[in-house]
Design a protein around this motif. Structure first.
Motif, PDB file in Angstrom:
ATOM      1  N   ILE A 319      44.815 -24.697  10.401  1.00  0.00           N
ATOM      2  CA  ILE A 319      44.278 -25.459  11.868  1.00  0.00           C
ATOM      3  C   ILE A 319      44.029 -24.554  12.888  1.00  0.00           C
ATOM      4  O   ILE A 319      42.924 -24.780  13.657  1.00  0.00           O
ATOM      5  N   ALA A 320      44.879 -23.704  13.256  1.00  0.00           N
ATOM      6  CA  ALA A 320      44.921 -22.805  14.367  1.00  0.00           C
ATOM      7  C   ALA A 320      43.701 -22.216  14.240  1.00  0.00           C
ATOM      8  O   ALA A 320      42.827 -21.898  15.211  1.00  0.00           O
ATOM      9  N   TYR A 321      43.322 -21.512  13.134  1.00  0.00           N
ATOM     10  CA  TYR A 321      42.064 -20.744  12.834  1.00  0.00           C
ATOM     11  C   TYR A 321      40.749 -21.732  13.126  1.00  0.00           C
ATOM     12  O   TYR A 321      39.860 -21.022  13.936  1.00  0.00           O
ATOM     13  N   ASP A 322      40.931 -22.679  12.444  1.00  0.00           N
ATOM     14  CA  ASP A 322      39.590 -23.668  12.879  1.00  0.00           C
ATOM     15  C   ASP A 322      39.439 -24.078  14.266  1.00  0.00           C
ATOM     16  O   ASP A 322      38.247 -24.025  14.770  1.00  0.00           O
ATOM     17  N   ARG A 328      36.241 -24.269   9.199  1.00  0.00           N
ATOM     18  CA  ARG A 328      36.101 -23.497   7.981  1.00  0.00           C
ATOM     19  C   ARG A 328      36.988 -23.799   6.722  1.00  0.00           C
ATOM     20  O   ARG A 328      36.811 -23.859   5.493  1.00  0.00           O
ATOM     21  N   PHE A 329      38.411 -24.479   7.129  1.00  0.00           N
ATOM     22  CA  PHE A 329      39.341 -24.523   6.196  1.00  0.00           C
ATOM     23  C   PHE A 329      39.840 -25.922   6.131  1.00  0.00           C
ATOM     24  O   PHE A 329      41.118 -26.283   6.120  1.00  0.00           O
ATOM     25  N   MET A 380      37.277  -9.984   2.322  1.00  0.00           N
ATOM     26  CA  MET A 380      36.382 -10.303   3.515  1.00  0.00           C
ATOM     27  C   MET A 380      36.188  -9.199   4.400  1.00  0.00           C
ATOM     28  O   MET A 380      37.062  -8.537   4.718  1.00  0.00           O
ATOM     29  N   VAL A 381      35.190  -9.638   5.191  1.00  0.00           N
ATOM     30  CA  VAL A 381      34.925  -8.493   6.252  1.00  0.00           C
ATOM     31  C   VAL A 381      34.897  -9.336   7.512  1.00  0.00           C
ATOM     32  O   VAL A 381      34.646 -10.698   7.626  1.00  0.00           O
ATOM     33  N   GLU A 382      35.149  -8.821   8.716  1.00  0.00           N
ATOM     34  CA  GLU A 382      35.261  -9.525  10.024  1.00  0.00           C
ATOM     35  C   GLU A 382      33.994 -10.348  10.289  1.00  0.00           C
ATOM     36  O   GLU A 382      34.066 -11.475  10.889  1.00  0.00           O
ATOM     37  N   SER A 383      32.724  -9.860  10.129  1.00  0.00           N
ATOM     38  CA  SER A 383      31.391 -10.709  10.255  1.00  0.00           C
ATOM     39  C   SER A 383      31.393 -11.790   9.649  1.00  0.00           C
ATOM     40  O   SER A 383      30.793 -12.784  10.015  1.00  0.00           O
ATOM     41  N   GLU A 384      32.088 -11.925   8.489  1.00  0.00           N
ATOM     42  CA  GLU A 384      32.112 -13.444   7.654  1.00  0.00           C
ATOM     43  C   GLU A 384      33.345 -14.220   8.084  1.00  0.00           C
ATOM     44  O   GLU A 384      32.862 -15.331   7.708  1.00  0.00           O
ATOM     45  N   LEU A 385      33.941 -13.943   9.211  1.00  0.00           N
ATOM     46  CA  LEU A 385      34.753 -15.009   9.636  1.00  0.00           C
ATOM     47  C   LEU A 385      34.436 -16.037  10.676  1.00  0.00           C
ATOM     48  O   LEU A 385      33.342 -15.557  11.325  1.00  0.00           O
TER      49      LEU A 385
END
Length: 385
Positions: A319-322, A328-329, A380-385
């Motif tokens: 939740i915090a990430y989104d 995304r999640f 995963m790489v940072e640019s895909e986040l």
């Protein structure tokens, strides 16, 4: 176990010192206050009587510390889960290098689980800044805590680091006792767990020049602890925000004590401990790196990868990430869980008389960073986040 005289300023109590320290402990007013709070349904007198018979550290943990820790966890968490303990051979000793979220409970929960699995508990590194009085010092040293001095003058630091390194190596290799140590000095305030090179260099001071022969015998076991809720999240976010504003908080012993109490008694939700793969097979590859700093960073990165891979991610993390980076999640949580987490954060800010809007970004980052770290280590790489 009996310790070498050279380690007297560092070591926990010997069994021969236990009874005298226990008597000091139970005669202090703090003892009644703590036990009445933790065990309101038990007689303090009966506990004191049982403790007067204690003659070893193992008995003290059995009579006092394990029941106390288990009661605290039962009252303040929604359950403790674990994995990876099958990687531990109870006939061997290990150096558990762990992410560090709570002053007291990270290592305590590990030792509760080890105790319940019939495996010897670890010795635990504790900063001398937390030993705010003799009662706390007695309690720590009775419970297999060894002291890391945070106030060594620069000219004495190398000699002190050598002694500390020798103590760790002696405890693991000669005394056959495992050690828990945080991957960095102090708790991670932003949820971004990274192993400090300086810690690894200190550990290696007592070993030989050959990288593999130095580190392999220590059986480094990366450990990740994941709290669904961090009872000190607002206190940590306040520190992060103040530092970013160029006004770092000058913490006092009373501040540390407040964090200890909040961490122990505050609501934690579910808690998970995971032991990662023992660091050994990759050490031969790292051995071939010529530059010493690059070598240390490779070891730190290896430990970090195994800590990050071992995270248990809760709905709050997603939740915090989104909320920070865009949806995304959403398939990892429900609308009700998101509303519950938002209400929790507002309530926490209120409990600590903080402005939620001022602390919103560091609070969310604290919960989101484990997702970022686990994504990176899983390819995963940072640019895909």
């Amino acid at each position: 176990m009996e310790y070498l005289e050279a380690f007297d300023s560092i070591r926990p109590y010997n069994d021969s010192e236990v009874n005298e320290a226990v008597l000091r402990l139970i005669q202090h007013p703090f003892f009644d206050q703590v036990t009445q709070r933790v065990f309101p349904d038990k007689s303090t007198g009966q506990l004191k009587e049982a403790l007067t018979e204690v003659r070893s550290v193992k008995d003290f943990q059995k009579v006092m510390m394990y029941p106390t820790a288990r009661r605290v966890l039962d009252n303040s968490s929604a359950g403790i889960s674990h994995d990876g303990f099958d990687k531990i051979n109870q006939d061997k000793s290990y150096l558990f290098v762990s992410n560090h979220r709570d002053i007291v409970l990270d290592s305590t929960i590990l030792n509760v689980l080890l105790f319940e699995l019939g495996i010897d508990t670890t010795e635990v590194a504790i900063g001398n800044n937390l030993l705010v009085n003799q009662w706390v010092t007695d309690l720590a040293k009775l419970n297999k805590n060894f002291i890391v001095n945070r106030n060594i003058p620069p000219r004495e630091m190398y000699s002190y680091s050598q002694t500390l390194s020798s103590y760790i190596r002696h405890t693991i290799l000669d005394a056959k006792t495992s050690i828990w140590i945080a991957q960095r000095e102090g708790r991670t305030k932003d949820g971004d767990d990274q192993t400090q090179q300086g810690l690894l260099k200190m550990i290696g001071l007592s070993g030989g020049k050959d990288f593999y022969e130095n580190y392999a015998p220590l059986r480094i076991a990366p450990m990740a602890i994941s709290y669904e809720y961090d009872p000190c999240d607002v206190l940590k976010a306040r520190e992060v925000a103040s530092k970013l504003a160029g006004k770092p908080i000058d913490k006092t012993p009373e501040d540390d004590l407040q964090s200890m109490i909040a961490g122990i008694t505050g609501v934690k939700g579910r808690v998970h401990i995971s032991i990662g793969k023992i660091v050994d097979e990759k050490l031969q590859e790292i051995r071939e790196i010529k530059n010493k700093n690059d070598q240390m960073q490779a070891l730190a990165d290896l430990i970090d990868d195994r800590v990050h891979k071992s995270y248990k991610l809760w709905s709050n993390n997603f939740i915090a990430y989104d909320w920070l980076y865009g949806e995304r999640f959403s398939d990892h949580y429900t609308k009700e869980e998101a509303e519950k987490f938002e209400a929790y954060l507002h309530k926490q800010a209120e409990n600590f008389s903080a402005d939620f809007n001022e602390l919103k970004d560091p609070l969310l980052a604290m919960y989101a960073n484990p997702v970022k770290n686990k994504l990176k280590v899983e390819g995963m790489v940072e640019s895909e986040l």
